[in-house]
Structure formats: C-alpha cells, structure tokens
Design a protein around this motif. Structure first.
Motif, PDB file in Angstrom:
ATOM      1  N   ALA A  41       0.826  -1.212   0.000  1.00 48.20           N
ATOM      2  CA  ALA A  41       0.000   0.000   0.000  1.00 48.20           C
ATOM      3  C   ALA A  41       0.859   1.260   0.000  1.00 48.20           C
ATOM      4  O   ALA A  41       0.484   2.269  -0.599  1.00 48.20           O
ATOM      5  CB  ALA A  41      -0.937  -0.011   1.201  1.00 48.20           C
ATOM      6  N   MET A  42       2.030   1.207   0.646  1.00 50.62           N
ATOM      7  CA  MET A  42       2.930   2.370   0.645  1.00 50.62           C
ATOM      8  C   MET A  42       3.409   2.695  -0.761  1.00 50.62           C
ATOM      9  O   MET A  42       3.529   3.864  -1.124  1.00 50.62           O
ATOM     10  CB  MET A  42       4.140   2.106   1.543  1.00 50.62           C
ATOM     11  N   MET A  62       3.281  -4.526   8.806  1.00 51.91           N
ATOM     12  CA  MET A  62       2.940  -3.190   9.282  1.00 51.91           C
ATOM     13  C   MET A  62       1.465  -3.117   9.680  1.00 51.91           C
ATOM     14  O   MET A  62       0.586  -3.418   8.883  1.00 51.91           O
ATOM     15  CB  MET A  62       3.220  -2.183   8.155  1.00 51.91           C
ATOM     16  N   ALA A  63       1.201  -2.696  10.912  1.00 53.67           N
ATOM     17  CA  ALA A  63      -0.186  -2.535  11.380  1.00 53.67           C
ATOM     18  C   ALA A  63      -0.847  -1.370  10.648  1.00 53.67           C
ATOM     19  O   ALA A  63      -0.178  -0.460  10.155  1.00 53.67           O
ATOM     20  CB  ALA A  63      -0.203  -2.282  12.881  1.00 53.67           C
ATOM     21  N   GLY A  64      -2.171  -1.403  10.606  1.00 49.70           N
ATOM     22  CA  GLY A  64      -2.920  -0.355   9.915  1.00 49.70           C
ATOM     23  C   GLY A  64      -2.655   1.040  10.454  1.00 49.70           C
ATOM     24  O   GLY A  64      -2.507   1.996   9.687  1.00 49.70           O
ATOM     25  N   SER A  65      -2.578   1.182  11.779  1.00 46.04           N
ATOM     26  CA  SER A  65      -2.331   2.516  12.350  1.00 46.04           C
ATOM     27  C   SER A  65      -0.941   3.015  11.971  1.00 46.04           C
ATOM     28  O   SER A  65      -0.764   4.203  11.658  1.00 46.04           O
ATOM     29  CB  SER A  65      -2.514   2.500  13.868  1.00 46.04           C
ATOM     30  N   PHE A  67       0.667   2.175   9.247  1.00 48.61           N
ATOM     31  CA  PHE A  67       0.564   2.526   7.832  1.00 48.61           C
ATOM     32  C   PHE A  67      -0.026   3.926   7.671  1.00 48.61           C
ATOM     33  O   PHE A  67       0.494   4.752   6.918  1.00 48.61           O
ATOM     34  CB  PHE A  67      -0.292   1.514   7.058  1.00 48.61           C
ATOM     35  N   ILE A  68      -1.119   4.206   8.365  1.00 49.16           N
ATOM     36  CA  ILE A  68      -1.778   5.510   8.220  1.00 49.16           C
ATOM     37  C   ILE A  68      -0.825   6.639   8.594  1.00 49.16           C
ATOM     38  O   ILE A  68      -0.737   7.644   7.880  1.00 49.16           O
ATOM     39  CB  ILE A  68      -3.081   5.573   9.045  1.00 49.16           C
ATOM     40  N   VAL A  69      -0.116   6.495   9.706  1.00 49.63           N
ATOM     41  CA  VAL A  69       0.821   7.547  10.136  1.00 49.63           C
ATOM     42  C   VAL A  69       1.896   7.766   9.073  1.00 49.63           C
ATOM     43  O   VAL A  69       2.179   8.911   8.686  1.00 49.63           O
ATOM     44  CB  VAL A  69       1.442   7.207  11.509  1.00 49.63           C
ATOM     45  N   GLN A  70       2.497   6.674   8.578  1.00 47.83           N
ATOM     46  CA  GLN A  70       3.539   6.807   7.554  1.00 47.83           C
ATOM     47  C   GLN A  70       2.982   7.349   6.243  1.00 47.83           C
ATOM     48  O   GLN A  70       3.595   8.206   5.601  1.00 47.83           O
ATOM     49  CB  GLN A  70       4.224   5.464   7.323  1.00 47.83           C
ATOM     50  N   ALA A  71       1.821   6.856   5.851  1.00 47.67           N
ATOM     51  CA  ALA A  71       1.211   7.314   4.597  1.00 47.67           C
ATOM     52  C   ALA A  71       0.832   8.787   4.684  1.00 47.67           C
ATOM     53  O   ALA A  71       1.012   9.539   3.719  1.00 47.67           O
ATOM     54  CB  ALA A  71      -0.017   6.469   4.270  1.00 47.67           C
ATOM     55  N   HIS A  72       0.337   9.207   5.847  1.00 44.82           N
ATOM     56  CA  HIS A  72      -0.003  10.624   6.041  1.00 44.82           C
ATOM     57  C   HIS A  72       1.245  11.496   5.899  1.00 44.82           C
ATOM     58  O   HIS A  72       1.180  12.581   5.325  1.00 44.82           O
ATOM     59  CB  HIS A  72      -0.652  10.827   7.409  1.00 44.82           C
TER      60      HIS A  72
END
Length: 127
Positions: A41-42, A62-65, A67-72
C-alpha cells in the motif's frame, strides 16, 4: 487535489473483503486500488494519486495505524477511514494527532455499506 475522479485505496489482508469493497466502490463510480499489506500500500500511496484509504487495522507486517501515520507523512492530502473487525477498537493518539476522529472508524461487517460510502463522499466528493 486537482484530480476529477477520486481514487480509493483498499488495504485489507482478507481477499474477500478487498474484492467486495473494490466492487462496491467501482459500482459507485470510484477508481480503486487494492493492497493486502502495508508495504504494498505504501508503494501505491507514493504515486500521489490516492484521495482516500479504507484501512484495516490488523495486517501482516505493518499494522494499519502505523501505515496511516507513515502514509499521512508521505501524502498529507490523503484522507483515511478505518475499517476494522475489532469491536473494541479505540482510536490511538497518533491517529488523533493527524486529525482522525471516531467518525472515521467503521466496524466490519457493516450492515449498511451506505454509511461508509457517505463518509467517503463527505471526505473526497462523489465521482
């Protein structure tokens, strides 16, 4: 964003969930990308084309949370919604810190997919 048609990322390790969400949002006129893990996803986020991600929390690697932090960090214009099977999920502080609220959390299975669709349209508009 200047794109005219919002593109949604579905990140879920369960193939049936991914395929069902993909078909649902495509039927509603959205373009969809899918991934089964945070690393893949990244790569998709790095394209800069994603308007919104529908993210599972329990993922291999990688956990969903996380992922969200890194993707943000890589794509601050992208919105995120959480789609989790954890009925006792509490929004972690790192997700609150980037502006997410309990309104961004959806517990699966959803009895009415319309509530998720409404949240997507509220964030990125209709296709």
């Amino acid at each position: 964003m200047s794109q005219t048609n919002p593109i949604i990322l579905i990140l879920d390790d369960e193939q049936m969930v991914r395929e069902n969400l993909e078909a649902y949002f495509e039927d509603e006129g959205f373009e969809v990308r899918t991934a089964s893990n945070g690393e893949d996803a990244m790569t998709i986020i790095a394209t800069g084309e994603i308007s919104l991600g529908v993210i599972d929390m329990r993922l291999p690697g990688m956990a969903g949370s996380e992922f969200i932090v890194q993707a943000h960090g890589k794509s601050p214009h992208t919105y995120f919604l959480i789609h989790t099977g954890s009925t006792n999920f509490k929004l972690p502080s790192e997700l609150k810190d980037i502006g997410m609220t309990s309104d961004d959390v959806f517990i699966k299975p959803l009895a009415d997919m319309g509530v998720l669709l409404d949240a997507v349209i509220d964030k990125v508009g209709a296709p």
